[in-house]
Design a protein around this motif. Structure first.
Motif, PDB file in Angstrom:
ATOM      1  N   LEU A 210      -4.025 -11.196 -32.969  1.00 34.66           N
ATOM      2  CA  LEU A 210      -3.274 -12.556 -33.066  1.00 34.66           C
ATOM      3  C   LEU A 210      -4.389 -13.801 -32.674  1.00 34.66           C
ATOM      4  O   LEU A 210      -4.349 -14.685 -33.338  1.00 34.66           O
ATOM      5  CB  LEU A 210      -2.213 -12.603 -32.315  1.00 34.66           C
ATOM      6  CG  LEU A 210      -1.056 -13.634 -32.808  1.00 34.66           C
ATOM      7  CD1 LEU A 210      -0.692 -13.657 -33.993  1.00 34.66           C
ATOM      8  CD2 LEU A 210       0.054 -13.489 -31.607  1.00 34.66           C
ATOM      9  N   PHE A 211      -5.010 -13.418 -31.784  1.00 33.23           N
ATOM     10  CA  PHE A 211      -5.944 -14.617 -31.227  1.00 33.23           C
ATOM     11  C   PHE A 211      -7.523 -14.407 -31.441  1.00 33.23           C
ATOM     12  O   PHE A 211      -8.209 -14.874 -31.248  1.00 33.23           O
ATOM     13  CB  PHE A 211      -5.932 -14.592 -29.582  1.00 33.23           C
ATOM     14  CG  PHE A 211      -4.438 -14.927 -29.165  1.00 33.23           C
ATOM     15  CD1 PHE A 211      -4.071 -16.172 -29.210  1.00 33.23           C
ATOM     16  CD2 PHE A 211      -3.750 -13.885 -28.351  1.00 33.23           C
ATOM     17  CE1 PHE A 211      -2.744 -16.540 -28.800  1.00 33.23           C
ATOM     18  CE2 PHE A 211      -2.342 -14.367 -28.178  1.00 33.23           C
ATOM     19  CZ  PHE A 211      -1.861 -15.656 -28.311  1.00 33.23           C
ATOM     20  N   ASN A 212      -7.842 -13.292 -32.404  1.00 36.12           N
ATOM     21  CA  ASN A 212      -9.173 -13.027 -32.794  1.00 36.12           C
ATOM     22  C   ASN A 212      -9.627 -13.879 -33.885  1.00 36.12           C
ATOM     23  O   ASN A 212      -9.608 -13.633 -34.993  1.00 36.12           O
ATOM     24  CB  ASN A 212      -9.242 -11.516 -33.416  1.00 36.12           C
ATOM     25  CG  ASN A 212     -10.659 -11.120 -33.642  1.00 36.12           C
ATOM     26  OD1 ASN A 212     -11.577 -11.907 -33.135  1.00 36.12           O
ATOM     27  ND2 ASN A 212     -10.932 -10.008 -34.209  1.00 36.12           N
ATOM     28  N   ARG A 213     -10.049 -15.242 -33.558  1.00 35.20           N
ATOM     29  CA  ARG A 213     -10.312 -16.194 -34.243  1.00 35.20           C
ATOM     30  C   ARG A 213     -11.802 -16.334 -34.037  1.00 35.20           C
ATOM     31  O   ARG A 213     -12.381 -16.514 -33.239  1.00 35.20           O
ATOM     32  CB  ARG A 213      -9.587 -17.486 -34.132  1.00 35.20           C
ATOM     33  CG  ARG A 213      -8.089 -17.291 -34.035  1.00 35.20           C
ATOM     34  CD  ARG A 213      -7.446 -16.899 -35.339  1.00 35.20           C
ATOM     35  NE  ARG A 213      -5.917 -16.489 -35.233  1.00 35.20           N
ATOM     36  CZ  ARG A 213      -4.966 -17.377 -35.378  1.00 35.20           C
ATOM     37  NH1 ARG A 213      -5.283 -18.626 -35.663  1.00 35.20           N
ATOM     38  NH2 ARG A 213      -3.906 -17.039 -35.147  1.00 35.20           N
ATOM     39  N   PRO A 341      -1.255 -20.954 -36.469  1.00 35.62           N
ATOM     40  CA  PRO A 341      -2.044 -22.035 -35.812  1.00 35.62           C
ATOM     41  C   PRO A 341      -1.983 -21.689 -34.319  1.00 35.62           C
ATOM     42  O   PRO A 341      -0.853 -21.346 -33.888  1.00 35.62           O
ATOM     43  CB  PRO A 341      -1.536 -23.278 -36.090  1.00 35.62           C
ATOM     44  CG  PRO A 341      -0.681 -23.234 -37.437  1.00 35.62           C
ATOM     45  CD  PRO A 341      -0.130 -21.839 -37.439  1.00 35.62           C
ATOM     46  N   LEU A 342      -3.301 -21.981 -33.721  1.00 31.29           N
ATOM     47  CA  LEU A 342      -3.270 -21.516 -32.219  1.00 31.29           C
ATOM     48  C   LEU A 342      -2.450 -22.499 -31.638  1.00 31.29           C
ATOM     49  O   LEU A 342      -1.975 -22.171 -30.232  1.00 31.29           O
ATOM     50  CB  LEU A 342      -4.715 -21.510 -32.097  1.00 31.29           C
ATOM     51  CG  LEU A 342      -5.645 -20.437 -32.373  1.00 31.29           C
ATOM     52  CD1 LEU A 342      -7.167 -20.771 -31.910  1.00 31.29           C
ATOM     53  CD2 LEU A 342      -5.273 -18.928 -31.635  1.00 31.29           C
ATOM     54  N   SER A 343      -2.246 -23.676 -31.931  1.00 35.67           N
ATOM     55  CA  SER A 343      -1.572 -24.566 -31.116  1.00 35.67           C
ATOM     56  C   SER A 343       0.084 -24.030 -31.082  1.00 35.67           C
ATOM     57  O   SER A 343       0.724 -24.214 -30.253  1.00 35.67           O
ATOM     58  CB  SER A 343      -1.336 -25.827 -31.786  1.00 35.67           C
ATOM     59  OG  SER A 343      -0.957 -25.724 -33.174  1.00 35.67           O
ATOM     60  N   LEU A 355       6.962 -11.920 -31.023  1.00 36.38           N
ATOM     61  CA  LEU A 355       7.872 -12.858 -31.763  1.00 36.38           C
ATOM     62  C   LEU A 355       7.313 -13.122 -33.007  1.00 36.38           C
ATOM     63  O   LEU A 355       8.169 -13.085 -34.077  1.00 36.38           O
ATOM     64  CB  LEU A 355       7.863 -14.024 -30.751  1.00 36.38           C
ATOM     65  CG  LEU A 355       8.857 -13.712 -29.487  1.00 36.38           C
ATOM     66  CD1 LEU A 355       8.644 -15.206 -28.692  1.00 36.38           C
ATOM     67  CD2 LEU A 355      10.143 -13.545 -29.735  1.00 36.38           C
ATOM     68  N   ALA A 356       5.938 -13.299 -33.111  1.00 35.26           N
ATOM     69  CA  ALA A 356       5.420 -13.733 -34.369  1.00 35.26           C
ATOM     70  C   ALA A 356       5.479 -12.523 -35.434  1.00 35.26           C
ATOM     71  O   ALA A 356       6.004 -12.826 -36.439  1.00 35.26           O
ATOM     72  CB  ALA A 356       3.945 -14.276 -34.273  1.00 35.26           C
TER      73      ALA A 356
END
Length: 387
Positions: A210-213, A341-343, A355-356
């Motif tokens: 999810l956070f691998n950006r 979006p990371l925000s 949840l996502a």
């Protein structure tokens, strides 16, 4: 102050048609350093080599590049020339001695050259560009650079022949007994309506997915900014799910939990789906041959499902994950997770991944799953025309 000075130097270099490398040196893109510059780097390398030898260590190329204000690749190239030749060559001489076939030839392809390139591709699709160059010169005498071969694959045909990530197929997939099982499996499916077939599988969901950006380097400072994430970054969740194209039920039925996926957890999720009516009498449930489907408490699952529930449990042939549409469900899920979006993610204090993922799976449509069914049908040669 140092950062401001670096920005001023880069602005000045750009004004005069130069660029500034990360070590503070000026260069012109697409051109060679002069022989004087190359010699100065070579002298510095020899000095550092003597110093490193006295300490019993090796020369750090990054330190050499920093001292000479050149890029790492250029410093490494000079060091290799010295080690291989004992000295450095003039840039034009080094270009002439590059590792490509030498001799008479042409930089354009005729029909025979194209035929040879296609033949080389068909015999080994993973062949390197250098290998194409070598064998093309051997068979036809045509001398080209690797970039010429690359452009030919990219632009000579309506379909671009660029490099892509490939599916790795184990050779034992084609064992006689595996082929027999595959034929038997496909024969059974030809007699079953696709609306009755439900596919199941498991997946591990990791916070890194999810956070691998990726982020861009600062063009003024060279700094790569970090990506700030919440504590869910290191969490791992287990996902068990089923998919169906029967429009009387949701496209995907799933369960997300923070425990591991084992035979007990799968059995609980399976019977929960049966209790909800997602899997019912007359359905065909297709699973892979993972141990959690066949071992321990599920050793007699196939007989129980047919005898007590009236549900046919069918197992995929060995080495055929591409025949399972739910694999495409998982792949689509991961791709959509990365678009959030990371925000938004930072605003979720806990269980952001779960949840996502739950939201995205709930929004998956029957049309999408039908597309996955058709895709896998094309892979196994079973065309479901009645879908």
């Amino acid at each position: 102050m140092l950062e401001q000075d670096l920005q001023l130097r880069e602005l000045a270099a750009t004004t005069h048609g130069y660029e500034l490398n990360r070590n503070g040196g000026n260069y012109v893109r697409g051109s060679y350093y002069s022989m004087d510059k190359k010699t100065s780097v070579a002298i510095e390398y020899e000095q550092m080599k003597r110093e490193a030898s006295a300490r019993g260590t090796k020369v750090k190329i990054s330190e050499l590049a920093k001292r000479c204000k050149v890029g790492w690749k250029y410093a490494n190239k000079v060091a290799k020339e010295i080690e291989c030749r004992g000295t450095v060559a003039d840039p034009s001489t080094a270009y002439e001695e590059r590792e490509v076939p030498r001799g008479p030839g042409s930089k354009s392809f005729d029909t025979r050259d194209c035929f040879v390139l296609l033949f080389l591709y068909l015999t080994e699709p993973a062949r390197t560009l250098s290998d194409y160059v070598h064998w093309l010169a051997y068979y036809t005498g045509t001398i080209v650079d690797r970039s010429t071969v690359s452009r030919w694959f990219l632009h000579a045909f309506p379909i671009s022949g660029g490099l892509l990530r490939v599916n790795q197929v184990p050779i034992d997939k084609f064992k006689p007994n595996n082929i027999e099982r595959a034929i038997e499996y496909l024969t059974i499916l030809t007699y079953i309506s696709p609306e009755l077939i439900i596919y199941g599988d498991e997946k591990l969901l990791k916070g890194q997915e999810l956070f691998n950006r990726k982020t861009r380097r600062n063009v003024l400072t060279g700094f790569v900014p970090p990506c700030f994430v919440n504590s869910d970054f290191r969490n791992t969740y287990a996902l068990t799910g089923f998919c169906s194209i029967d429009r009387r039920k949701p496209a995907v039925c799933y369960d997300i939990h923070d425990s591991i996926n084992d035979s007990i957890e799968f059995e609980a999720t399976l019977f929960d789906a049966i209790g909800k009516g997602y899997i019912r009498r007359g359905n065909v449930l297709v699973l892979d041959r993972a141990q959690i489907h066949l071992g321990k408490c599920n050793a007699d699952l196939q007989e129980y499902m047919w005898g007590r529930q009236g549900i046919l449990l069918l197992f995929l042939p060995a080495r055929t994950p591409e025949w399972n549409p739910i694999e495409l469900v998982w792949n689509t899920l991961v791709q959509r997770l990365k678009r959030i979006p990371l925000s938004v993610l930072r605003g979720i204090d806990k269980d952001a991944v779960a949840l996502a993922a739950s939201h995205l799976l709930s929004c998956m449509t029957h049309d999408e799953v039908e597309g996955f069914y058709r895709h896998t049908a094309r892979h196994n040669g079973l065309f479901m025309n009645n879908m």
